[in-house]
Scaffold this active site. Sequence first.
Site, PDB file in Angstrom:
ATOM      1  N   ASP A 196     -16.302  23.773 -17.198  1.00  0.00           N
ATOM      2  CA  ASP A 196     -17.739  23.810 -17.456  1.00  0.00           C
ATOM      3  C   ASP A 196     -18.034  22.868 -18.622  1.00  0.00           C
ATOM      4  O   ASP A 196     -17.604  23.122 -19.747  1.00  0.00           O
ATOM      5  CB  ASP A 196     -18.135  25.256 -17.814  1.00  0.00           C
ATOM      6  CG  ASP A 196     -19.641  25.457 -17.924  1.00  0.00           C
ATOM      7  OD1 ASP A 196     -20.386  24.474 -17.861  1.00  0.00           O
ATOM      8  OD2 ASP A 196     -20.056  26.629 -18.088  1.00  0.00           O
ATOM      9  N   GLU A 227     -21.836  25.663 -10.789  1.00  0.00           N
ATOM     10  CA  GLU A 227     -23.127  25.550 -11.480  1.00  0.00           C
ATOM     11  C   GLU A 227     -23.719  24.159 -11.300  1.00  0.00           C
ATOM     12  O   GLU A 227     -23.005  23.156 -11.300  1.00  0.00           O
ATOM     13  CB  GLU A 227     -22.902  25.813 -12.974  1.00  0.00           C
ATOM     14  CG  GLU A 227     -24.109  25.602 -13.858  1.00  0.00           C
ATOM     15  CD  GLU A 227     -23.810  25.875 -15.327  1.00  0.00           C
ATOM     16  OE1 GLU A 227     -24.755  26.205 -16.062  1.00  0.00           O
ATOM     17  OE2 GLU A 227     -22.637  25.750 -15.732  1.00  0.00           O
ATOM     18  N   ASP A 284     -25.934  20.531 -17.291  1.00  0.00           N
ATOM     19  CA  ASP A 284     -24.950  21.616 -17.415  1.00  0.00           C
ATOM     20  C   ASP A 284     -24.434  21.904 -16.008  1.00  0.00           C
ATOM     21  O   ASP A 284     -25.190  22.358 -15.146  1.00  0.00           O
ATOM     22  CB  ASP A 284     -25.667  22.839 -18.013  1.00  0.00           C
ATOM     23  CG  ASP A 284     -24.752  24.039 -18.191  1.00  0.00           C
ATOM     24  OD1 ASP A 284     -23.562  23.947 -17.865  1.00  0.00           O
ATOM     25  OD2 ASP A 284     -25.254  25.089 -18.669  1.00  0.00           O
ATOM     26  N   HIS A 297     -29.794  29.975 -16.529  1.00  0.00           N
ATOM     27  CA  HIS A 297     -30.751  29.932 -17.647  1.00  0.00           C
ATOM     28  C   HIS A 297     -31.588  28.663 -17.571  1.00  0.00           C
ATOM     29  O   HIS A 297     -31.186  27.683 -16.935  1.00  0.00           O
ATOM     30  CB  HIS A 297     -29.986  29.941 -18.974  1.00  0.00           C
ATOM     31  CG  HIS A 297     -28.828  28.988 -19.004  1.00  0.00           C
ATOM     32  ND1 HIS A 297     -28.932  27.701 -19.481  1.00  0.00           N
ATOM     33  CD2 HIS A 297     -27.546  29.113 -18.558  1.00  0.00           C
ATOM     34  CE1 HIS A 297     -27.760  27.084 -19.345  1.00  0.00           C
ATOM     35  NE2 HIS A 297     -26.894  27.924 -18.784  1.00  0.00           N
ATOM     36  N   GLU A 303     -26.213  28.974 -12.110  1.00  0.00           N
ATOM     37  CA  GLU A 303     -24.766  29.192 -12.083  1.00  0.00           C
ATOM     38  C   GLU A 303     -24.473  30.608 -11.617  1.00  0.00           C
ATOM     39  O   GLU A 303     -25.205  31.542 -11.931  1.00  0.00           O
ATOM     40  CB  GLU A 303     -24.143  28.942 -13.453  1.00  0.00           C
ATOM     41  CG  GLU A 303     -24.652  29.806 -14.584  1.00  0.00           C
ATOM     42  CD  GLU A 303     -24.031  29.439 -15.927  1.00  0.00           C
ATOM     43  OE1 GLU A 303     -22.796  29.207 -15.978  1.00  0.00           O
ATOM     44  OE2 GLU A 303     -24.777  29.386 -16.926  1.00  0.00           O
ATOM     45  N   HIS A 325     -29.691  27.225 -23.898  1.00  0.00           N
ATOM     46  CA  HIS A 325     -30.340  28.432 -23.364  1.00  0.00           C
ATOM     47  C   HIS A 325     -31.732  28.487 -23.973  1.00  0.00           C
ATOM     48  O   HIS A 325     -31.875  28.650 -25.164  1.00  0.00           O
ATOM     49  CB  HIS A 325     -29.548  29.696 -23.728  1.00  0.00           C
ATOM     50  CG  HIS A 325     -28.258  29.822 -22.981  1.00  0.00           C
ATOM     51  ND1 HIS A 325     -27.927  30.919 -22.228  1.00  0.00           N
ATOM     52  CD2 HIS A 325     -27.215  28.980 -22.842  1.00  0.00           C
ATOM     53  CE1 HIS A 325     -26.733  30.745 -21.677  1.00  0.00           C
ATOM     54  NE2 HIS A 325     -26.282  29.561 -22.047  1.00  0.00           N
TER      55      HIS A 325
END
Length: 396
Positions: free
Chosen positions: A170, A377, A181, A250, A283, A258
């Site tokens: 990640d 994700e 992300d 998020h 994700e 976030h």
Amino acid sequence: SDNESNNEAEAEAGKKKKKNKKRTKKKKKAGLGAAGQTDTLSVPVSQLFPVSYPEGEICEYTDDNRKRTTDEEMRAKDRLNEKQIFDLRRAAEVHRQVRRHAQRVIRPGMDLTTIADMIENGTRTLVEANGFESGIGFPTGLSINHCAAHYTPNAGDHVVIQNDDVLKVDFGVHVNGHIIDSAFTMSWNDRYAPLLNAVKDATNTGIREAGIDVRLCDVGAAIQEVMESYEIELNGKTIPIKPIRNLCGHNIGPYKIHSGKSVPIVANGDQTRMEEGELFAIETFGSTGNGYVHEEGVCSHYAKNDGAYTSPRIPSAKKLLQTITKNFGTLPFCRRYIDRLGESHYYLGLKTLVDSDIVMAYPPLCDVEGSYTAQFEHTLLLRPTVKEVLSRGDDY
């Protein structure tokens, strides 16, 4: 004489031609594209794509939002966000190229520090890391087996990947604070394929369900239904695959990984809606264990709180806070990044900042020992006209 006037006219025409020539802008040549990248990740993406970056997966809105795709007002709104979209596509292209290399290279026998350095140095080169203009979005997560998230090696960590491990990778890339992300899972034993397939399917379901005015609980319910339709056979036992109910996606804000909204991966009754212009990380995490994580082990991930705080009194904490503010702002960081800046003997300072809530600590998140977890994700943008899955690649 006639000759003289002809010569003057020709000279004048020549001057005009020269002036006109100056005005013609030289068109930028299209670059080599992703195919021009080297085996050592040495070419910045701006050189491979000098004009524009590849767009992500474009998904037209459905139902009540169908008209957005052709609506002139929405198209005008879309054009206002061109700079943000350009930056995000650049970050996404870096992510695709770095992860393609990582997927080729990572194998059992490698230690996590080598992998993290490879991913992070590749990211720095390809994005032309330059402080708050471009760089790493957050520390590289390399979480193994029952550990689902927030594990990155600290100095002296010699964890080595084994043949039977399930590894979550990640990592993030930012351009002008716009963060991509995206994460994937690797395993070297075919018996884990149902777990990886379940999570990939669940993440794609979340991406499909996401949209303007969609309730977060509806996205979570759709993800849960798909994830729970899978099972896996391990050591002669058939085990249901569970979504990890206390982990979620998020929304993402500038320099903030976030940004306030959580996208559940189970039905949780949250009536909050997704809105136009929002950037989301969708994700999902699946587990063969309890489907619930707890904090476990030594912390490596941190991020500065962006709220108000009183300045620390302890000199080491004050000095470290200045380093954090100058180099990371509100972007997450890890101990290796502080080491890299030449800081030493900072543990007391860091503990003080965490205890004072000036810096937030994010320890590893783990399910029950002996279980296996997987993650996939993507980052998507709810543009006024279409939904763009920015980090989509031909790998996942």
